[in-house]
Design an enzyme around this catalytic site. Structure first.
Site, PDB file in Angstrom:
ATOM      1  N   THR A 139       0.820  -1.215   0.000  1.00  7.38           N
ATOM      2  CA  THR A 139       0.000   0.000   0.000  1.00  7.38           C
ATOM      3  C   THR A 139       0.851   1.260   0.000  1.00  7.38           C
ATOM      4  O   THR A 139       0.542   2.245  -0.696  1.00  7.38           O
ATOM      5  CB  THR A 139      -0.943   0.001   1.216  1.00  7.38           C
ATOM      6  N   PRO A 181      -4.282  12.628  -5.014  1.00  9.48           N
ATOM      7  CA  PRO A 181      -3.629  11.329  -5.180  1.00  9.48           C
ATOM      8  C   PRO A 181      -4.590  10.147  -5.110  1.00  9.48           C
ATOM      9  O   PRO A 181      -4.398   9.152  -5.832  1.00  9.48           O
ATOM     10  CB  PRO A 181      -2.609  11.282  -4.035  1.00  9.48           C
ATOM     11  N   THR A 227      32.685 -39.751 -15.954  1.00  5.76           N
ATOM     12  CA  THR A 227      31.523 -40.082 -15.135  1.00  5.76           C
ATOM     13  C   THR A 227      32.035 -40.446 -13.746  1.00  5.76           C
ATOM     14  O   THR A 227      33.115 -41.043 -13.622  1.00  5.76           O
ATOM     15  CB  THR A 227      30.728 -41.262 -15.729  1.00  5.76           C
ATOM     16  N   HIS A 228      31.291 -40.060 -12.716  1.00  7.87           N
ATOM     17  CA  HIS A 228      31.760 -40.240 -11.331  1.00  7.87           C
ATOM     18  C   HIS A 228      33.102 -39.536 -11.110  1.00  7.87           C
ATOM     19  O   HIS A 228      33.914 -39.975 -10.286  1.00  7.87           O
ATOM     20  CB  HIS A 228      31.896 -41.728 -10.981  1.00  7.87           C
ATOM     21  N   SER A 239      45.787 -12.612  -8.648  1.00  8.19           N
ATOM     22  CA  SER A 239      45.890 -12.827  -7.213  1.00  8.19           C
ATOM     23  C   SER A 239      46.571 -11.642  -6.538  1.00  8.19           C
ATOM     24  O   SER A 239      47.387 -10.946  -7.143  1.00  8.19           O
ATOM     25  CB  SER A 239      46.701 -14.105  -6.955  1.00  8.19           C
ATOM     26  N   LYS A 259      48.663 -14.998 -11.605  1.00 10.82           N
ATOM     27  CA  LYS A 259      47.703 -16.097 -11.455  1.00 10.82           C
ATOM     28  C   LYS A 259      46.387 -15.720 -12.119  1.00 10.82           C
ATOM     29  O   LYS A 259      45.863 -14.625 -11.919  1.00 10.82           O
ATOM     30  CB  LYS A 259      47.479 -16.408  -9.979  1.00 10.82           C
ATOM     31  N   GLU A 266      32.936 -17.946 -11.329  1.00 10.38           N
ATOM     32  CA  GLU A 266      32.645 -17.917  -9.899  1.00 10.38           C
ATOM     33  C   GLU A 266      31.548 -16.900  -9.585  1.00 10.38           C
ATOM     34  O   GLU A 266      30.693 -17.134  -8.726  1.00 10.38           O
ATOM     35  CB  GLU A 266      33.915 -17.584  -9.119  1.00 10.38           C
TER      36      GLU A 266
END
Length: 475
Positions: free
Chosen positions: A103, A133, A190-191, A321, A327, A334
């Site tokens: 509201t 208003p 896989t795995h 870095s 680096k 990320e």
């Protein structure tokens, strides 16, 4: 010389209120600022601007139906258009944490538009005349139907104009990489362990398919999102709105925005429940899950570059870095993952808020739309940045991939139809224990000659067996 006052006194039904002289909001907004001193999170500007669109369409509909005279309608329309265009973003100071119907933000819009309309008509801020208003800007409306209408409008516009273009860009960028890398054979995993050959292009085609499915999910909810609660007023019955106001309003919104909106056939549902918005959040949640999978796969495949997997070459983003010179990190991936985490969390809040409809009114509207719009925003921006700053300039280390393929134990899987499972298992055990290639192990065990091995074990054919070794772009 007398200095101009920095405050003005404005009156409403509850008495006088001091308001900063240069602010276009009014008494109700100022009172709400004092009451709801909770946190700092404000509703996003896209919602504020959608209120401008909503008030503009309402003024036009009221004028069309003969309940708002031409001069007042024109003034309200002009002021509302300025809000829609973003000229008054700084005059919406209220936090998310307010009345669950929204509201106060609806009144904030009414007051800003009324004050601006009166100013354009030659009157001072705070006069509440000739444009009032409530009586004029809020004519034929309630916060209870206006706020959910704005929620739908803002979400639909953000999906159309912000999220879907970003997702299509990401899809197309991933699809382009799939084509570029279609001739590059790699070892599947896989795995987390070595499996059989595939192509880098096949991996990126899977990423593109995830995004394409996400686009389909977002598009699928649009028909329900385009149903507007406007016209339901206080509880859904339409009290104080002329018959036909809902249809006239939707016609004006459609003409102004290009959205194919229609009146919700059940205003009670549109005000007491927000299932369509929860559905949108669900689609965003799936997109977030997809984004985490895609971003993590790419950054892991690019890990290294010398002591990790190092199969993908992550483009240089110019960041490094604080302690290790030169680096290079997968920072953009990320960032996207973190944005996706936020979307997953937001979906929990949206779900709880969506379940907070009590009888004829949901009373968690501001927090619901705050979280939903944040999800749209971070997914759109994250997808765009990910596409342009990482995926577009990704490359592959062909030498690393070729070496991995040549040394992969499970290439011997292609011998199974000829030698049988147990003999092939013996080859892989010997290769593993003695540090041999599977080719050398097969020859040492006398199970295949070099010529036989090379004929039966073709990594390219193994990557696309259904196509006879050809890498089909549509596979």
């Amino acid at each position: 010389m007398t200095q101009p006052s920095t405050i003005r006194i404005e009156h409403d039904a509850f008495g006088p209120v001091e308001i900063p002289a240069d602010r276009y909001w009014g008494a109700q907004t100022q009172r709400a600022l004092d009451v709801f001193a909770i946190g700092e999170e404000r509703l996003p500007t896209c919602l504020v601007r959608a209120f401008g669109l909503q008030k503009l369409a309402a003024a036009r509909a009221n004028h069309r139906l003969g309940v708002l005279e031409a001069s007042l309608a024109a003034a309200v329309e002009a002021a509302a258009r300025e809000v829609w265009e973003g000229r008054f973003d700084g005059h919406f100071p209220l936090v998310v944490w307010q009345t669950g119907s929204g509201t106060q933000t609806n009144m904030n819009a009414n007051e800003v538009i009324a004050n601006r309309a009166n100013e354009c008509l030659g009157h001072a801020l705070g006069t509440r005349s000739p444009v009032h208003p409530n009586d004029h800007v809020n004519r034929s409306q309630s916060s209870n139907d206006s706020f959910p209408t704005v929620m739908h409008l803002c979400t639909a516009l953000e999906l159309r104009d912000r999220l879907l273009p970003a997702l299509r860009l990401l899809h197309d960028t991933l699809a382009a990489k799939a084509v570029a890398f279609d001739d590059v054979v790699k070892i599947g995993r896989t795995h987390l362990m070595d499996a059989v050959p595939m192509t880098v292009g096949q991996a990126f085609r899977a990423f593109a398919a995830q995004v394409a499915s996400g686009i389909e999910r977002v598009e699928a909810v649009a028909p329900r999102l385009h149903r507007l609660a406007q016209g339901g007023t206080a509880v859904g019955s339409g009290l104080n709105a002329l018959p036909g106001f809902d249809a006239a309003f939707c016609a004006e919104v459609a003409a102004l925005s290009g959205l194919p909106v229609i009146p919700n056939p059940s205003k009670f549902e549109g005000m007491g429940a927000h299932d369509a918005l929860v559905e949108v959040s669900g689609a965003l949640n799936v997109l977030a899950v997809s984004a985490i999978k895609i971003a993590n796969d790419i950054r892991l495949l690019g890990s290294g570059p010398r002591c990790g997997l190092g199969e993908l070459v992550i483009p240089d983003d110019g960041l490094s870095s604080s302690i290790m010179p030169g680096k290079r990190n997968a920072t953009v991936a990320e960032a996207l993952v973190q944005a996706a985490f936020q979307v997953v969390g937001n979906h929990a809040t949206v779900s709880a808020a969506g379940a907070s409809g009590t009888f004829e009114l949901n009373v968690a509207k501001p927090v619901l739309i705050h979280n939903l719009l944040q999800s749209i925003r971070v997914l759109a921006d994250g997808s765009r940045v990910f596409a342009l700053r990482l995926v577009r300039d990704l490359d592959v280390d062909r030498d690393r991939l070729a070496g991995n393929v040549a040394n992969a134990l499970l290439l011997a899987t292609a011998l199974t139809p000829t030698l049988g499972y147990d003999r092939v298992a013996a080859i892989t055990r010997k290769a593993m224990s003695e540090g041999l290639t599977p080719r050398a192990a097969a020859i040492a065990l006398g199970l295949a000659t070099g010529e036989e091995y090379d004929r039966l074990v073709d990594p390219v054919a193994m990557a696309s067996p259904a196509a006879g070794g050809r890498r089909d772009p549509d596979a």
